[in-house]
Design an enzyme around this catalytic site. Structure first.
Site, PDB file in Angstrom:
ATOM      1  N   GLY A 127      36.816  33.291  34.681  1.00 26.23           N
ATOM      2  CA  GLY A 127      37.097  32.379  35.787  1.00 26.23           C
ATOM      3  C   GLY A 127      38.233  32.920  36.630  1.00 26.23           C
ATOM      4  N   SER A 128      38.914  32.020  37.299  1.00 30.55           N
ATOM      5  CA  SER A 128      39.967  32.438  38.231  1.00 30.55           C
ATOM      6  C   SER A 128      41.235  32.854  37.484  1.00 30.55           C
ATOM      7  CB  SER A 128      40.284  31.274  39.164  1.00 30.55           C
ATOM      8  OG  SER A 128      40.748  30.175  38.397  1.00 30.55           O
ATOM      9  N   GLU A 177      38.424  37.364  31.620  1.00 28.58           N
ATOM     10  CA  GLU A 177      37.739  38.080  32.708  1.00 28.58           C
ATOM     11  C   GLU A 177      38.006  37.279  33.973  1.00 28.58           C
ATOM     12  OE1 GLU A 177      35.995  40.889  32.558  1.00 28.58           O
ATOM     13  OE2 GLU A 177      35.810  41.141  30.391  1.00 28.58           O
ATOM     14  N   CYS A 204      32.979  38.185  41.241  1.00 27.01           N
ATOM     15  CA  CYS A 204      34.328  38.616  40.898  1.00 27.01           C
ATOM     16  C   CYS A 204      34.580  40.058  41.313  1.00 27.01           C
ATOM     17  CB  CYS A 204      34.528  38.470  39.395  1.00 27.01           C
ATOM     18  SG  CYS A 204      33.266  39.325  38.434  1.00 27.01           S
TER      19      CYS A 204
END
Ligand code: NAD
Length: 498
Positions: free
Chosen positions: A245-246, A267, A301
């Site tokens: 995620g962020s 990640e 991403c």
């Protein structure tokens, strides 16, 4: 309107069966391309999360899964793959409606990548063996001049135990599978929590687990947001948190997990650069760049969204990008020739708009897009948007938009290009376009990023190589030859020899 497959699921998947949420909470889920409600998904509360953790703990501590042979678990994972393939059309329809995924992406990572991920993990698992370690002579501490002990050993790999997997919305099935496949195949039990935007494309995996015959408690699927995610990080019964995620949430996950010293795998996001050297084929570089930053409406991403372009070709490059962008179809992902679908939500589109305004305020030159497409009345669409003359220190160049907004930055020599690419808090991915492959390789070695794609790399998801971030793009690696190590603990067993 036809009913979207799996959107009738009203339960969480815990301990091998669908169970009504103890929270008794449900939330509507939108199709981001049409803004129509596709269903009402159960929203787990803290008690649901605790029940799921307990089920995974019981399955790991006393159930058959970790005690099976690797061969048996590999066979189960291949049954899981086969069940996914049997339901491919339904799953594609769901991903299209729930995520707004185009057919282009469904043919690639959204579905194809899921199958590849399982097969890759099975392949790696089949290679796991106890590794013999060096035989050494250890002198006697009682009598150093006397006979020592000849000893050696083996290194074994154990599963961690209970893994919590927390995933984002953009590739919900793929990212969930990059946790399920490596974690389960080596014997862990999992509690998986998808994004609140994409509950159905993960909840439906309970049906797949049933078809594959996974024992109860091995895979548990709950929903919910930050509160439930937070509990997965703090509950002492969880051994490892695998989060995608962020970076902002990644930091919260790491901080929460530190309370019980859990291993974390992170990640996270990126702001990856594509360096276009003066000797590059300008049109193919512009085409790669244009499709690259707009695919999935920029919701990737590892998308390359900072274009660091040699000043001698910058004008031609920007013109070529403008031509390509004008020919990219933005629209409903249900149409086969759509390249750019919607953003996931109105808020995500507002973020793209905010960055577009901010780019202009900060002095960058808007060369394409910048608005909601006039021909699309419904849906969270945003035009592919390109800026030139961007200052690499500006917000537009430094922060992840997660929308189809690209930034062109000029440079004059290779060292400057590398310095600009590296001047980022992130370090997930990168690219170099050049006819001089040796020079490109030398520059790739200097980039502080987890991967670098020279002239487009392999053209897609590349599971043989490791993936993950430098700097604030993450901690740890997935894919590659050591992928399964993320989900295993090493144990050294030692004994005298002879
Ligand atoms: P997000 O960080 O907002 O949410 C990710 C997940 O974390 C969701 O399931 C969310 O409910 C959960 N969450 C939120 N707050 C939490 C908390 N305090 N504790 C635990 N969990 C919490 O991300 P998103 O908007 O869903 O996805 C976009 C982001 O994901 C982008 O930054 C993108 O770059 C990144 N991403 C990274 C990769 C990668 O492999 N590096 C892949 C896909 C997406």
């Amino acid at each position: 309107m036809s009913v979207i497959p799996y959107t009738d699921i009203q339960s969480l998947y815990i301990n091998g069966r669908y169970q009504k949420p103890l929270s008794n909470a449900f939330e509507k889920v939108d199709n981001p391309a049409t803004e129509e409600v596709i269903g009402h998904a159960p929203v787990a509360g803290l008690d649901d999360a605790r029940t799921a953790i307990a089920a995974a703990r019981e399955a790991f501590d006393h159930g058959p899964w970790p005690r099976m042979t690797m061969k048996e678990r590999c066979a189960a994972m291949l049954r899981f793959r086969d069940a996914l393939l049997r339901h491919e059309q339904d799953i594609r329809s769901l991903l299209l409606a729930e995520v707004g995924s185009t057919h282009l992406l469904l043919n690639g990572p959204q579905f194809g990548g899921v199958i590849q991920a399982i097969e890759r993990c099975v392949e790696l698992a089949e290679r796991i063996r106890p590794e013999p370690t060096d035989v050494v002579v250890t002198p006697s501490i009682i009598d150093p001049s006397g006979a020592g002990t000849l000893g050696g050993g083996v290194t074994m790999s154990d599963p961690y135990g209970v893994v919590a997997g927390i995933s984002p919305y953009n590739f919900p099935l793929l990212v969930s599978m990059t946790k399920i496949a490596p974690a389960l195949v080596v014997g862990n039990c999992l509690v998986l929590k998808p994004s609140p935007f994409t509950p159905f494309s993960t909840l439906m995996l309970g049906k797949i687990a049933d078809e594959a015959g996974l024992p109860p408690g091995v895979l548990n699927i709950i929903t919910g947001g930050a509160e439930v995610g937070g509990l997965l990080c703090t509950d002492p019964r969880v051994d490892l948190v695998s989060f995608t995620g962020s970076d902002a949430v990644g930091k919260a996950v790491a901080a929460a997990s530190a309370q019980t010293l859990k291993q974390v795998h992170l990640e996270l996001g990126g702001k990856s650069a594509l360096i276009v050297r003066e000797d590059a084929d300008v049109f193919s570089a512009a085409a790669l760049a244009s499709y690259g930053f707009t695919v999935h409406a920029g919701q990737g991403c590892a998308i390359l969204s900072r274009f660091i372009v040699h000043n001698s070709i910058r004008k031609d490059f920007v013109e070529a990008m403008r031509t390509v962008l004008a020919n990219i179809k933005v629209g409903n992902p249900a149409e086969f020739d759509t390249v750019v679908g919607p953003l996931i939500s109105a808020a995500a589109r507002e973020k793209a708009e905010y960055f577009t305004d901010r780019g202009q305020t900060d002095g960058a030159k808007l060369v394409f897009g910048g608005r909601r497409p006039a021909h699309l009345e419904r849906g969270y669409f945003f035009e592919p948007t390109l800026f030139d003359d961007v200052d690499n220190r500006s917000m537009l160049a430094q922060q992840e938009v997660f929308g189809p907004v690209g930034a062109v930055i000029g440079y004059d020599d290779d060292d400057q290009a590398v310095a600009l690419a590296n001047a980022s808090a992130y370090g997930l991915s990168g690219g170099i376009q050049s006819r001089d492959k040796v020079r490109a390789f030398e520059m790739a070695k200097q980039l502080r990023t987890g991967d670098v794609r020279i002239n487009g790399g392999t053209g897609g998801l590349y599971l043989p190589g490791p993936f993950g971030g430098y700097k604030q793009s993450g901690v740890g690696r997935e894919f590659g030859p050591q992928w399964l190590d993320t989900y295993m603990l090493k144990k050294s067993i030692q004994y005298p020899v002879g």
